[in-house]
Design a protein around this motif. Structure first.
Motif, PDB file in Angstrom:
ATOM      1  N   THR A  28      33.302  39.224  67.464  1.00  0.00           N
ATOM      2  CA  THR A  28      32.429  40.382  67.230  1.00  0.00           C
ATOM      3  C   THR A  28      31.402  40.480  68.361  1.00  0.00           C
ATOM      4  O   THR A  28      31.189  41.555  68.942  1.00  0.00           O
ATOM      5  CB  THR A  28      31.701  40.233  65.876  1.00  0.00           C
ATOM      6  OG1 THR A  28      32.671  39.975  64.865  1.00  0.00           O
ATOM      7  CG2 THR A  28      30.915  41.477  65.527  1.00  0.00           C
ATOM      8  N   TRP A  54      23.054  40.099  60.960  1.00  0.00           N
ATOM      9  CA  TRP A  54      23.454  40.826  59.747  1.00  0.00           C
ATOM     10  C   TRP A  54      22.210  41.361  59.049  1.00  0.00           C
ATOM     11  O   TRP A  54      21.279  40.602  58.762  1.00  0.00           O
ATOM     12  CB  TRP A  54      24.269  39.904  58.831  1.00  0.00           C
ATOM     13  CG  TRP A  54      25.490  39.402  59.542  1.00  0.00           C
ATOM     14  CD1 TRP A  54      25.720  38.141  59.983  1.00  0.00           C
ATOM     15  CD2 TRP A  54      26.631  40.181  59.934  1.00  0.00           C
ATOM     16  NE1 TRP A  54      26.935  38.071  60.634  1.00  0.00           N
ATOM     17  CE2 TRP A  54      27.520  39.308  60.617  1.00  0.00           C
ATOM     18  CE3 TRP A  54      27.002  41.518  59.789  1.00  0.00           C
ATOM     19  CZ2 TRP A  54      28.733  39.733  61.139  1.00  0.00           C
ATOM     20  CZ3 TRP A  54      28.225  41.944  60.319  1.00  0.00           C
ATOM     21  CH2 TRP A  54      29.064  41.055  60.980  1.00  0.00           C
ATOM     22  N   GLN A 107      27.591  49.687  69.556  1.00  0.00           N
ATOM     23  CA  GLN A 107      28.752  48.874  69.158  1.00  0.00           C
ATOM     24  C   GLN A 107      28.353  47.902  68.050  1.00  0.00           C
ATOM     25  O   GLN A 107      29.120  47.669  67.105  1.00  0.00           O
ATOM     26  CB  GLN A 107      29.341  48.126  70.359  1.00  0.00           C
ATOM     27  CG  GLN A 107      30.584  47.296  70.016  1.00  0.00           C
ATOM     28  CD  GLN A 107      31.748  48.135  69.495  1.00  0.00           C
ATOM     29  OE1 GLN A 107      31.910  49.299  69.871  1.00  0.00           O
ATOM     30  NE2 GLN A 107      32.552  47.561  68.601  1.00  0.00           N
ATOM     31  N   ALA A 108      27.148  47.336  68.141  1.00  0.00           N
ATOM     32  CA  ALA A 108      26.663  46.449  67.075  1.00  0.00           C
ATOM     33  C   ALA A 108      26.637  47.196  65.749  1.00  0.00           C
ATOM     34  O   ALA A 108      27.069  46.667  64.707  1.00  0.00           O
ATOM     35  CB  ALA A 108      25.268  45.927  67.426  1.00  0.00           C
ATOM     36  N   VAL A 118      27.090  35.426  63.699  1.00  0.00           N
ATOM     37  CA  VAL A 118      27.910  36.532  64.201  1.00  0.00           C
ATOM     38  C   VAL A 118      29.153  35.902  64.830  1.00  0.00           C
ATOM     39  O   VAL A 118      29.034  35.081  65.741  1.00  0.00           O
ATOM     40  CB  VAL A 118      27.132  37.349  65.263  1.00  0.00           C
ATOM     41  CG1 VAL A 118      28.012  38.427  65.874  1.00  0.00           C
ATOM     42  CG2 VAL A 118      25.868  37.944  64.647  1.00  0.00           C
ATOM     43  N   GLU A 126      28.430  49.782  64.886  1.00  0.00           N
ATOM     44  CA  GLU A 126      29.830  49.963  64.476  1.00  0.00           C
ATOM     45  C   GLU A 126      30.372  48.704  63.792  1.00  0.00           C
ATOM     46  O   GLU A 126      31.171  48.774  62.850  1.00  0.00           O
ATOM     47  CB  GLU A 126      30.674  50.316  65.713  1.00  0.00           C
ATOM     48  CG  GLU A 126      32.181  50.154  65.580  1.00  0.00           C
ATOM     49  CD  GLU A 126      32.829  51.190  64.676  1.00  0.00           C
ATOM     50  OE1 GLU A 126      32.186  52.208  64.371  1.00  0.00           O
ATOM     51  OE2 GLU A 126      33.982  50.954  64.249  1.00  0.00           O
ATOM     52  N   GLU A 127      29.918  47.542  64.214  1.00  0.00           N
ATOM     53  CA  GLU A 127      30.383  46.263  63.651  1.00  0.00           C
ATOM     54  C   GLU A 127      29.653  45.902  62.353  1.00  0.00           C
ATOM     55  O   GLU A 127      29.920  44.868  61.749  1.00  0.00           O
ATOM     56  CB  GLU A 127      30.159  45.125  64.657  1.00  0.00           C
ATOM     57  CG  GLU A 127      30.805  45.318  66.020  1.00  0.00           C
ATOM     58  CD  GLU A 127      32.295  44.990  66.041  1.00  0.00           C
ATOM     59  OE1 GLU A 127      32.820  44.515  65.010  1.00  0.00           O
ATOM     60  OE2 GLU A 127      32.932  45.242  67.084  1.00  0.00           O
ATOM     61  N   ARG A 136      32.893  41.929  71.520  1.00  0.00           N
ATOM     62  CA  ARG A 136      33.033  43.397  71.569  1.00  0.00           C
ATOM     63  C   ARG A 136      31.689  44.071  71.844  1.00  0.00           C
ATOM     64  O   ARG A 136      31.619  45.067  72.569  1.00  0.00           O
ATOM     65  CB  ARG A 136      33.638  43.921  70.251  1.00  0.00           C
ATOM     66  CG  ARG A 136      35.115  43.626  70.081  1.00  0.00           C
ATOM     67  CD  ARG A 136      35.705  44.369  68.897  1.00  0.00           C
ATOM     68  NE  ARG A 136      35.159  43.948  67.615  1.00  0.00           N
ATOM     69  CZ  ARG A 136      35.637  42.942  66.877  1.00  0.00           C
ATOM     70  NH1 ARG A 136      36.688  42.260  67.293  1.00  0.00           N
ATOM     71  NH2 ARG A 136      35.085  42.633  65.715  1.00  0.00           N
ATOM     72  N   VAL A 137      30.639  43.525  71.261  1.00  0.00           N
ATOM     73  CA  VAL A 137      29.294  44.087  71.467  1.00  0.00           C
ATOM     74  C   VAL A 137      28.898  43.965  72.942  1.00  0.00           C
ATOM     75  O   VAL A 137      28.389  44.917  73.559  1.00  0.00           O
ATOM     76  CB  VAL A 137      28.288  43.376  70.534  1.00  0.00           C
ATOM     77  CG1 VAL A 137      26.864  43.728  70.895  1.00  0.00           C
ATOM     78  CG2 VAL A 137      28.589  43.718  69.078  1.00  0.00           C
TER      79      VAL A 137
END
Ligand SMILES: Cc1cc2nc3c(=O)[nH]c(=O)nc-3n(C[C@H](O)[C@H](O)[C@H](O)COP(=O)(O)O)c2cc1C
Length: 172
Positions: free
Chosen positions: A25, A149, A110-111, A21, A113-114, A28-29
């Protein structure tokens, strides 16, 4: 995506690719969790972000062998401070698990969303998790999640119908 779209698309993911990750990213999470509300804004929480493979395996064992956790690049544990939280939420309970749950769901959304997968892990031996992470005696562990992922696209699980979920003006 809108917030509602993210909420609709999120799934509990139990298979992961181990690809890393990116740091931006992850940032932001974590920021989404950091900005969560809490009773009296006391923020009685601390996250532990685990990338070390042996530590992730230890956490999966402490979660009664939920081995998929250690397939993800990251496992996050959310820890709380009951003595630094609001003690009489609703006049009957300490707010710390509520505060932590809100922050953790911010992180999870948020995760999503990513494009990252998560799975709320509530089945674990707290004493074992604390030993793996070196969590002090007075600090509690509320939940964990793998963060990575997805290697699967789970179908949506059912939910109660709206009329079973909500009533208006009176409890029914
Ligand atoms: C408090 C809590 C504890 C949970 N604990 C686990 C767990 O230990 N292991 C697991 O695989 N899923 C766990 N889940 C995930 C739920 O099984 C899942 O959210 C539910 O079946 C709905 O599926 P969905 O998240 O894909 O919508 C937990 C969820 C919550 C909210």
């Amino acid at each position: 995506m809108s917030v509602l779209e993210v909420i609709r698309e999120r799934r509990s993911v139990r298979r992961y690719k181990g690809d890393p990750v990116p740091e931006e990213t992850l940032a932001r999470v974590l920021e989404a969790a950091r900005l969560a509300p809490s009773a009296k804004n006391l923020q009685p929480w601390r996250l532990v972000v685990v990338r070390d493979q042996a530590t992730k395996i230890g956490l999966a064992k402490a979660a009664f062998g939920q081995t998929f956790m250690s397939e993800a690049d990251i496992v996050v544990a959310v820890c709380g401070f009951p003595e630094r939280a609001y003690p009489r939420q609703g006049s009957y309970m300490n707010s710390w698990p509520i505060d932590l749950a809100i922050a953790f769901e911010h992180l999870i959304l948020q995760a999503s969303e990513e494009g990252l997968g998560t799975c709320w892990i509530g089945a674990f031996d707290e004493t074992a998790v604390k030993a793996v992470l070196g969590v002090p005696a007075e600090v509690r562990v509320m939940a964990m999640t793998p963060l990575g992922w997805p290697a699967e696209s789970p179908a949506p699980r059912g939910r109660k119908a709206m009329e079973e979920f909500v009533s208006y003006d009176r409890y029914r």
